[in-house]
Design an enzyme around this catalytic site. Structure first.
Site, PDB file in Angstrom:
ATOM      1  N   CYS A 112      -4.982   5.284  -5.513  1.00 14.00           N
ATOM      2  CA  CYS A 112      -5.376   3.848  -4.731  1.00 14.00           C
ATOM      3  C   CYS A 112      -6.810   3.767  -4.418  1.00 14.00           C
ATOM      4  O   CYS A 112      -7.695   2.652  -4.667  1.00 14.00           O
ATOM      5  CB  CYS A 112      -4.666   3.735  -3.571  1.00 14.00           C
ATOM      6  SG  CYS A 112      -4.896   5.162  -2.410  1.00 14.00           S
TER       7      CYS A 112
ATOM      8  N   GLU B 218      -0.815   0.083   3.823  1.00 14.06           N
ATOM      9  CA  GLU B 218      -1.911   0.728   2.847  1.00 14.06           C
ATOM     10  C   GLU B 218      -1.637   0.378   1.490  1.00 14.06           C
ATOM     11  O   GLU B 218      -0.726   0.871   0.777  1.00 14.06           O
ATOM     12  CB  GLU B 218      -1.459   2.188   3.191  1.00 14.06           C
ATOM     13  CG  GLU B 218      -1.849   2.755   4.753  1.00 14.06           C
ATOM     14  CD  GLU B 218      -3.435   2.909   4.955  1.00 14.06           C
ATOM     15  OE1 GLU B 218      -4.246   2.955   3.983  1.00 14.06           O
ATOM     16  OE2 GLU B 218      -3.618   2.656   6.346  1.00 14.06           O
TER      17      GLU B 218
HETATM   18  P1  NAD Z   1       5.441   0.292  -4.833  1.00 10.95           P
HETATM   19  O1  NAD Z   1       5.323  -0.912  -3.871  1.00 10.95           O
HETATM   20  O2  NAD Z   1       6.261  -0.206  -6.277  1.00 10.95           O
HETATM   21  O3  NAD Z   1       6.510   1.043  -4.070  1.00 10.95           O
HETATM   22  C1  NAD Z   1       6.244   1.708  -2.898  1.00 10.95           C
HETATM   23  C2  NAD Z   1       7.740   1.979  -2.081  1.00 10.95           C
HETATM   24  O4  NAD Z   1       8.382   0.500  -1.843  1.00 10.95           O
HETATM   25  C3  NAD Z   1       8.597   2.863  -2.730  1.00 10.95           C
HETATM   26  O5  NAD Z   1       8.918   3.694  -1.703  1.00 10.95           O
HETATM   27  C4  NAD Z   1       9.603   2.098  -3.265  1.00 10.95           C
HETATM   28  O6  NAD Z   1      10.865   2.515  -3.294  1.00 10.95           O
HETATM   29  C5  NAD Z   1       9.427   0.784  -2.373  1.00 10.95           C
HETATM   30  N1  NAD Z   1      10.070  -0.495  -3.188  1.00 10.95           N
HETATM   31  C6  NAD Z   1       9.829  -0.891  -4.369  1.00 10.95           C
HETATM   32  N2  NAD Z   1      10.082  -2.069  -4.761  1.00 10.95           N
HETATM   33  C7  NAD Z   1      10.626  -2.438  -3.531  1.00 10.95           C
HETATM   34  C8  NAD Z   1      11.493  -3.648  -3.172  1.00 10.95           C
HETATM   35  N3  NAD Z   1      11.511  -4.787  -3.973  1.00 10.95           N
HETATM   36  N4  NAD Z   1      11.861  -3.927  -1.724  1.00 10.95           N
HETATM   37  C9  NAD Z   1      11.780  -2.891  -0.977  1.00 10.95           C
HETATM   38  N5  NAD Z   1      11.082  -1.693  -1.199  1.00 10.95           N
HETATM   39  C10 NAD Z   1      10.489  -1.555  -2.352  1.00 10.95           C
HETATM   40  O7  NAD Z   1       4.116   1.078  -4.849  1.00 10.95           O
HETATM   41  P2  NAD Z   1       3.996   2.202  -6.140  1.00 10.95           P
HETATM   42  O8  NAD Z   1       3.931   1.977  -7.506  1.00 10.95           O
HETATM   43  O9  NAD Z   1       4.829   3.479  -5.583  1.00 10.95           O
HETATM   44  O10 NAD Z   1       2.282   2.393  -5.680  1.00 10.95           O
HETATM   45  C11 NAD Z   1       1.366   1.929  -6.600  1.00 10.95           C
HETATM   46  C12 NAD Z   1       0.412   1.026  -5.630  1.00 10.95           C
HETATM   47  O11 NAD Z   1       0.307   1.441  -4.262  1.00 10.95           O
HETATM   48  C13 NAD Z   1      -0.740   0.811  -6.131  1.00 10.95           C
HETATM   49  O12 NAD Z   1      -1.174  -0.635  -5.880  1.00 10.95           O
HETATM   50  C14 NAD Z   1      -1.667   1.642  -5.162  1.00 10.95           C
HETATM   51  O13 NAD Z   1      -3.000   1.102  -5.045  1.00 10.95           O
HETATM   52  C15 NAD Z   1      -0.839   1.659  -3.931  1.00 10.95           C
HETATM   53  N6  NAD Z   1      -1.434   2.613  -3.128  1.00 10.95           N
HETATM   54  C16 NAD Z   1      -1.894   2.511  -1.769  1.00 10.95           C
HETATM   55  C17 NAD Z   1      -2.459   3.599  -1.191  1.00 10.95           C
HETATM   56  C18 NAD Z   1      -3.151   3.582   0.048  1.00 10.95           C
HETATM   57  O14 NAD Z   1      -3.315   4.601   0.639  1.00 10.95           O
HETATM   58  N7  NAD Z   1      -3.630   2.283   0.446  1.00 10.95           N
HETATM   59  C19 NAD Z   1      -2.095   4.893  -1.613  1.00 10.95           C
HETATM   60  C20 NAD Z   1      -1.358   5.091  -2.887  1.00 10.95           C
HETATM   61  C21 NAD Z   1      -0.957   3.814  -3.503  1.00 10.95           C
END
Ligand code: NAD
Length: 468
Positions: A244, A210
């Site tokens: 998002c 997602e």
């Molecule tokens: P992110 O990818 O930084 O983090 C998401 C998760 O991944 C967190 O739990 C984090 O701890 C983990 N994570 C971070 N770095 C990691 C790594 N190197 N290795 C493994 N895990 C890691 O995303 P975010 O900043 O929390 O969210 C923002 C993004 O998410 C935006 O692009 C937004 O559009 C998208 N988003 C999508 C939806 C959807 O439903 N499609 C909903 C909300 C946010």
């Protein structure tokens, strides 16, 4: 503290015991999850305020009620979702019982983001529990208060043998991902999604992604500008643009832009007063790092800030901002904005708007504001996106009967309501045969003959079914 691997082994053993399979068990856990949310509403609101200064109004609608509505929907429909689905048969299988059985996948991992830290972790959980899985939840460390609250509350309400919260950042998540899961459900950025996919490929684990991207919004010349300004401003600046599905940028003609700007100014004053920083309805940027990224985008843009632009680093505040004269290759157009900054790009026709959108990656949501149903239809038919909504933003994702998910770079797979139940289930193809019609069956055994072949082809064809 229990090691990650111990948690995984414990939950896997529970899954193998079959305890999550009966409908009664799933239903009881969903009811307990509902109680968890309802009993702790004040604490949840407080945590969301600590993390994002989220106004109560937005927290109730987009976090608490989203989960509660999903729970109601799942509890009401669980029984019918679990029923075997009987399928069409041909003559060769007429006496058999042929059906699709939804079975749980096993132990699944749900990784959540920080922008809607309750909703985006617990709505997938509802689907995974309804489908009979054991679940490890990995909340985002960036929304630390909500992460801590979920880690504290969940074991008090749900079976600890079946569901666990593992907290941590990139390092802990990377360690977790080294283990085998039966499904990974990831919500977050495209960059981290690539790491998740790499880790999943080692065990050939299926993954739901997602993700985000740049959701475009086209505003047609034929539109009620005042209403369009209100709906656009609400969906863009909700949660300070950290959604998002927020409209990322706007496409419209120069004439519509000029009519829209005064309406947007008026709307923003009405929504957030003349001093939005003092308005309790305006959320904050989640962290100093995210604030700096957004301010860098504003510094780099060659566009002109015509509304907002004020900021306060200590308060992680950025005013609702509109930027015009933005070119297609501007800094604001190179990445998902994910904040309260709205670039406006002028296009001179519907066709130009459609072509612009089709040059971008397929977005999670695509919006068209127009009084003309033929304009709306053109965008619907000539573009692709995870979801589509005309004359509004965000709102389509609140309906649990619609699938929520991306397409292409904005995500793989979907959830909400029955769609989530399907995502966390294996659709097992079942054929229960008896010993009847052995003569008919005998047609397939050697010695082969042309006569047997033509009979067999007829019994296996869909046409043979119509004759029964
Ligand atoms: P992110 O990818 O930084 O983090 C998401 C998760 O991944 C967190 O739990 C984090 O701890 C983990 N994570 C971070 N770095 C990691 C790594 N190197 N290795 C493994 N895990 C890691 O995303 P975010 O900043 O929390 O969210 C923002 C993004 O998410 C935006 O692009 C937004 O559009 C998208 N988003 C999508 C939806 C959807 O439903 N499609 C909903 C909300 C946010």
């Amino acid at each position: 503290m229990e090691e990650q691997v111990q948690v995984i082994n414990r939950l896997r053993a529970t899954f193998r015991s079959g305890v999550t399979i009966p409908e009664q068990f799933r239903r009881s856990q969903l009811i307990k999850l509902m109680a968890m949310i309802k009993d702790n509403e004040e604490q949840i609101l407080k945590a969301l305020h600590t993390d994002l200064s989220k106004p109560k109004f937005e927290a109730v609608l987009a976090e608490i009620d989203m989960v509660i509505n999903e729970l109601h929907y799942a509890i009401t429909n669980l029984s019918s979702w679990m029923q075997p689905q009987y399928v069409d048969k041909n003559l060769a299988t007429k006496l058999d019982e042929c059906f699709v059985r939804r079975e749980p996948l096993g132990l699944v991992l749900i990784i959540g983001p920080w922008n809607y830290p309750l909703q985006l972790l617990l709505v997938p959980l509802v689907a995974a529990v309804a489908a009979g899985n054991c679940v490890i939840l990995k909340p985002s460390e960036i929304s630390a208060a909500t992460d801590a609250l979920i880690a504290e509350l969940l074991p008090k309400y749900l079976s600890q043998d079946c569901y666990a919260v593992v907290s941590g950042g990139a390092e802990e998540t990377a360690a977790l991902l080294k283990n085998r899961f039966d499904h990974i459900f990831y919500t977050g950025s495209q960059a981290v999604a690539r790491l998740v996919l790499q880790a999943a490929s080692v065990h050939l684990t299926p993954v739901t992604l997602e993700l985000g991207g740049k959701c475009p919004c086209f505003i047609d010349d034929r539109v009620d500008v005042a209403a369009a300004a209100r709906r656009l401003a609400w969906s863009k600046y909700y949660n300070a643009g950290q959604s998002c599905v927020a409209p990322d940028f706007l496409l419209c003609s120069a004439a519509t832009r000029d009519a829209l700007l005064p309406a947007l100014r008026e709307t923003l004053q009405e929504f957030y007063t003349q001093e939005p920083q003092k308005c309790a309805d305006m959320s904050r940027i989640v962290s100093p790092r995210h604030w700096t990224r957004l301010m860098d985008l504003l510094k780099k843009t060659s566009g002109k800030v015509v509304i907002g632009g004020e900021s306060d680093q200590d308060d992680k505040y950025i005013a609702p901002t509109v930027v015009v004269e933005v070119a297609e290759d501007d800094a604001l157009m190179k990445e998902e904005i994910f904040g309260p900054i709205l670039p406006i790009i002028t296009v001179e026709s519907v066709t130009e708007g459609i072509e612009f959108m089709n040059r971008q990656e397929k977005p999670l949501a695509l919006y068209v504001f127009s009084d003309s149903s033929s304009v709306v239809k053109q965008f619907l038919e000539k573009t692709s996106s995870g979801g589509f909504c005309s004359n509004d933003g965000i709102i389509h994702m609140s309906l649990p009967s619609l699938p929520f998910g991306g397409v292409g770079a904005s995500g793989w797979g979907s959830y909400h309501g029955r769609w989530g139940f399907e995502t966390f289930s294996h659709q097992r193809a079942c054929m229960l045969r008896g010993w009847a019609l052995e003569r008919l069956n005998g047609l397939r055994y050697p010695p082969y003959s042309e006569n047997k072949l033509s009979w067999l082809r007829w019994t296996a064809s869909p046409k043979s079914c119509a004759l029964m």
